[in-house]
Design a protein around this motif. Structure first.
Motif, mmCIF file in Angstrom:
data_model
loop_
_atom_site.group_PDB
_atom_site.id
_atom_site.type_symbol
_atom_site.label_atom_id
_atom_site.label_comp_id
_atom_site.label_asym_id
_atom_site.label_seq_id
_atom_site.Cartn_x
_atom_site.Cartn_y
_atom_site.Cartn_z
ATOM 1 N N SER A 198 1.015 -1.236 -0.198
ATOM 2 C CA SER A 198 0.116 0.277 0.354
ATOM 3 C C SER A 198 1.142 1.401 -0.021
ATOM 4 N N TYR A 199 2.104 0.900 0.683
ATOM 5 C CA TYR A 199 2.947 2.390 -0.252
ATOM 6 C C TYR A 199 3.871 2.070 -0.804
ATOM 7 N N LEU A 200 3.242 1.569 -2.159
ATOM 8 C CA LEU A 200 4.042 1.064 -3.349
ATOM 9 C C LEU A 200 4.637 2.655 -3.625
ATOM 10 N N GLN A 201 5.302 3.547 -4.559
ATOM 11 C CA GLN A 201 5.332 4.678 -4.977
ATOM 12 C C GLN A 201 5.754 4.229 -6.130
ATOM 13 N N VAL A 202 7.052 3.529 -6.739
ATOM 14 C CA VAL A 202 7.465 3.346 -8.057
ATOM 15 C C VAL A 202 7.281 1.924 -8.398
ATOM 16 N N LEU A 203 6.970 1.166 -9.636
ATOM 17 C CA LEU A 203 7.481 -0.068 -9.687
ATOM 18 C C LEU A 203 7.702 0.032 -10.909
ATOM 19 N N SER A 204 8.640 -0.895 -10.815
ATOM 20 C CA SER A 204 9.487 -1.246 -13.013
ATOM 21 C C SER A 204 9.839 -2.095 -12.876
ATOM 22 N N ALA A 205 9.838 -2.988 -13.530
ATOM 23 C CA ALA A 205 9.626 -4.143 -14.128
ATOM 24 C C ALA A 205 9.825 -4.378 -15.154
ATOM 25 N N ARG A 206 10.124 -3.123 -16.143
ATOM 26 C CA ARG A 206 10.957 -2.677 -17.116
ATOM 27 C C ARG A 206 11.829 -4.248 -17.993
ATOM 28 N N TYR A 207 11.845 -4.622 -18.996
ATOM 29 C CA TYR A 207 13.143 -5.229 -19.959
ATOM 30 C C TYR A 207 12.719 -6.028 -19.054
ATOM 31 N N ASN A 208 12.039 -6.970 -19.116
ATOM 32 C CA ASN A 208 11.578 -8.497 -18.636
ATOM 33 C C ASN A 208 11.338 -9.523 -19.865
ATOM 34 N N LEU A 209 10.637 -10.675 -18.993
ATOM 35 C CA LEU A 209 9.807 -11.569 -19.530
ATOM 36 C C LEU A 209 8.951 -12.000 -19.089
ATOM 37 N N ILE A 210 8.513 -10.737 -18.179
ATOM 38 C CA ILE A 210 6.588 -11.121 -17.635
ATOM 39 C C ILE A 210 6.225 -11.100 -18.699
ATOM 40 N N LEU A 231 8.620 -3.386 -21.977
ATOM 41 C CA LEU A 231 9.800 -4.425 -22.753
ATOM 42 C C LEU A 231 9.547 -5.894 -22.028
ATOM 43 N N ASN A 232 7.950 -6.057 -22.268
ATOM 44 C CA ASN A 232 7.370 -7.341 -21.275
ATOM 45 C C ASN A 232 6.845 -7.842 -22.369
ATOM 46 N N LYS A 233 5.975 -9.242 -22.450
ATOM 47 C CA LYS A 233 5.718 -9.865 -23.125
ATOM 48 C C LYS A 233 4.051 -10.228 -22.378
ATOM 49 N N PHE A 234 3.079 -8.473 -21.838
ATOM 50 C CA PHE A 234 2.131 -8.719 -21.350
ATOM 51 C C PHE A 234 1.291 -8.928 -22.725
ATOM 52 N N GLU A 235 0.438 -8.911 -21.829
ATOM 53 C CA GLU A 235 -1.010 -9.887 -22.999
ATOM 54 C C GLU A 235 -2.941 -8.806 -21.774
ATOM 55 N N GLY A 236 -3.232 -8.582 -23.251
ATOM 56 C CA GLY A 236 -4.782 -8.902 -22.541
ATOM 57 C C GLY A 236 -5.188 -7.024 -22.567
ATOM 58 N N GLU A 237 -6.175 -6.529 -21.535
ATOM 59 C CA GLU A 237 -6.617 -5.240 -21.835
ATOM 60 C C GLU A 237 -5.647 -3.950 -20.956
ATOM 61 N N ILE A 238 -5.453 -2.765 -20.951
ATOM 62 C CA ILE A 238 -5.523 -1.890 -20.222
ATOM 63 C C ILE A 238 -5.931 -2.181 -18.500
ATOM 64 N N PRO A 239 -6.049 -2.018 -17.755
ATOM 65 C CA PRO A 239 -7.242 -2.344 -16.447
ATOM 66 C C PRO A 239 -8.121 -0.992 -16.964
ATOM 67 N N GLU A 240 -9.252 -0.653 -16.167
ATOM 68 C CA GLU A 240 -9.917 0.505 -15.860
ATOM 69 C C GLU A 240 -8.963 1.244 -14.954
ATOM 70 N N SER A 241 -8.875 -0.188 -13.621
ATOM 71 C CA SER A 241 -8.473 0.708 -12.088
ATOM 72 C C SER A 241 -7.079 1.392 -12.211
ATOM 73 N N ILE A 242 -6.126 1.496 -13.432
ATOM 74 C CA ILE A 242 -5.199 2.002 -13.136
ATOM 75 C C ILE A 242 -5.666 3.557 -13.637
ATOM 76 N N GLY A 243 -7.139 4.211 -13.668
ATOM 77 C CA GLY A 243 -7.870 5.536 -14.014
ATOM 78 C C GLY A 243 -8.128 5.943 -12.532
#
Ligand SMILES: *[C@@H]1O[C@H](CO)[C@@H](O)[C@H](O)[C@H]1NC(C)=O
Ligand SMILES: *[C@@H]1O[C@H](CO)[C@@H](O)[C@H](O)[C@H]1NC(C)=O
Ligand SMILES: *[C@@H]1O[C@H](CO)[C@@H](O)[C@H](O)[C@H]1NC(C)=O
Ligand SMILES: *[C@@H]1O[C@H](CO)[C@@H](O)[C@H](O)[C@H]1NC(C)=O
Ligand SMILES: *[C@@H]1O[C@H](CO)[C@@H](O)[C@H](O)[C@H]1NC(C)=O
Ligand SMILES: *[C@@H]1O[C@H](CO)[C@@H](O)[C@H](O)[C@H]1NC(C)=O
Length: 414
Positions: A198-210, A231-243
């Motif tokens: 719940s305190y997370l401010q920065v999440l970077s998983a850039r350039y992996n194989l997720i 730069l990963n392999k994420f699929e599906g849709e961008i979740p509405e909740s990011i908004g």
């Protein structure tokens, strides 16, 4: 030949023996001064353990644990060990005194050519708040023992060769502010336990194989300001909740396999400055973006922009009509043509009917009056014939004045 070879062997043996010897000497030489110097240097951590329990191995101090950790990495020079000072006096480690005991709170071993796996013993720094192992040559998975770092706020593991799955135990590090595992070979999917952070401010998983979807893992991370899953392999849709993450200033989701459109909720991200979505299967119209947006990338997508978009107009096409509107328009036009055709047909039919009726009446159904100027009825006036339903005979319906005019009486009296 033989002699030189033997010489070589002897030389090599000599060198090895020498090396071992000097190493032994070094260790022997090191220990005594350490004990001598410690009291003078006023190092709270090493003193109690060494003085009170020199023989029984009680609790390991953080400096001892650090020694244990670093012993697995050949490349780290232990200046503080050689110079008989506390590890806390090394600028790479920052210590904190809690209840009279000294703990390491920060470790910075970035750019140290560390190879092999991340030592399990890192999990023993119970008051560690910051661990920086960026830019090394670390391999293998992120060890589960890191989950014991319950005070950890910053975890930097970027630019190594780490693999294995995205660890789900990351959800146990409930004080985490920054998680950077970018530029590795980490696989798997985003764990649901990310929602614990719940305190997370920065999440970077850039350039992996997720891979997998970016599902609603961010419903409990209101302070998230930066998310980089590019730069990963994420699929599906961008979740509405990011908004709903209104503190977000940066979103990097470029170079994945995301499809669908940008959720309209992005309009509410009033602090958003950077949005990179390039090279995905995204399509549709970019929704109204907040005025705060400065940098964006939609290259390599089927996205289009409104003419008044705040960002990206130079590289992204302006939307003509969006697909839905286009089809609606086409359907309306077709419907219009059909209705107009039907109306025209009806009108023609009506005219034809009228014409037919006039013609019919000319032929038989009507009597054209002719006669002299003293005729009561005007010349050319019609008298309509009407069907009499009672007896089936045609009856002439004429004006009363016409019938009772003396000239015409004979026509009607039977
Ligand atoms: C960590 O160490 C690296 C390399 O020695 C240095 O460049 C960097 O400034 C350090 N970071 C911090 C926060 O001290
Ligand atoms: C780490 O690198 C050193 C030399 O730089 C090498 O001797 C050692 O075998 C390597 N360790 C691992 C686990 O790869
Ligand atoms: C700390 O280190 C000791 C000795 O190496 C080990 O047995 C123990 O499991 C470690 N504790 C944690 C919490 O990692
Ligand atoms: C983290 O989340 C998982 C489920 O997502 C839950 O089982 C676990 O108890 C949580 N851990 C903490 C420390 O809240
Ligand atoms: C979010 O950040 C604010 C300000 O830094 C802090 O006061 C608050 O506790 C944080 N909230 C959560 C849920 O982490
Ligand atoms: C995040 O936004 C909330 C309001 O939505 C605010 O209270 C909080 O302080 C913000 N956190 C940070 C770190 O800006």
């Amino acid at each position: 030949m033989n002699i030189t070879f033997n010489h070589f062997i002897i030389l090599l043996l000599g060198f090895l023996i020498n090396k071992c010897f000097t190493q032994d000497v070094k260790e022997v030489n090191e220990d005594p001064p350490k004990e001598n110097v410690d009291p003078e240097d006023n190092i709270p951590m090493l003193d109690p353990d060494k003085d009170t329990t020199p023989s029984t191995i009680a609790e390991l101090t953080d400096c001892d644990n650090l020694k244990l950790v670093l012993s697995s990495y050949a490349e780290v020079d232990k200046d503080w060990e050689i110079h008989t000072m506390s590890c806390c006096d090394d600028s790479r480690y920052i210590c904190k005194v809690i209840n009279g005991k000294t703990y390491i709170s920060e470790i910075n071993l970035s750019f140290h050519y560390l190879n092999g796996t991340i030592s399990n013993h890192f999990g023993n720094f119970t008051n560690l708040e910051k661990l920086n192992l960026n830019n090394n040559k670390l391999t293998g998975p992120i060890p589960e023992d890191l989950k014991y770092l319950s005070k950890l706020q910053y975890l930097y593991l970027s630019s190594n060769n780490l693999d294995g799955n995205f660890p789900s135990f990351i959800g146990d590090l409930t004080n985490l502010r920054v998680l950077d595992i970018s530029n590795n070979e980490i696989k798997g999917t985003l764990p649901e336990s990310l929602n614990n952070l719940s305190y997370l401010q920065v999440l970077s998983a850039r350039y992996n194989l997720i891979s997998g979807g970016i599902t609603d893992f961010f419903t409990n991370t209101p302070n998230l300001t930066m998310i980089d899953l590019s730069l990963n392999k994420f699929e599906g849709e961008i979740p509405e909740s990011i908004g709903t993450l209104t503190n977000l200033t940066e979103i990097h989701l470029n170079n994945n396999n995301l499809k669908g459109s940008i959720p309209s909720s992005f309009s509410k991200l009033e602090n958003l400055e950077t949005l990179y979505l390039s090279f995905n299967d995204l399509s549709g119209q970019v929704p109204d973006m907040p005025r705060s947006l400065q940098l964006c990338g939609f290259k390599g997508t089927k996205l289009c922009l409104k003419e008044d978009a705040v960002c990206g107009l130079d590289t992204t096409p302006i939307c003509a009509l969006n697909n839905k509107k286009f089809f609606l328009t086409i359907i309306l036009i077709i419907l219009g043509i059909v209705v107009a055709g039907a109306l025209l047909k009806a009108l023609l039919l009506l005219l034809k009917e009228r014409k037919k009726r006039i013609e019919r009446s000319k032929q038989s159904d009507q009597v054209l009056l002719t006669g002299g100027d003293d005729d009561f009825a005007e010349e050319g006036e019609f008298i309509e014939l009407k069907e009499n339903n009672d007896n089936g005979r045609n009856v002439v319906e004429v004006d009363e004045d016409y019938i009772f005019h003396p000239r015409n009486m004979h026509k009607f009296v039977n």
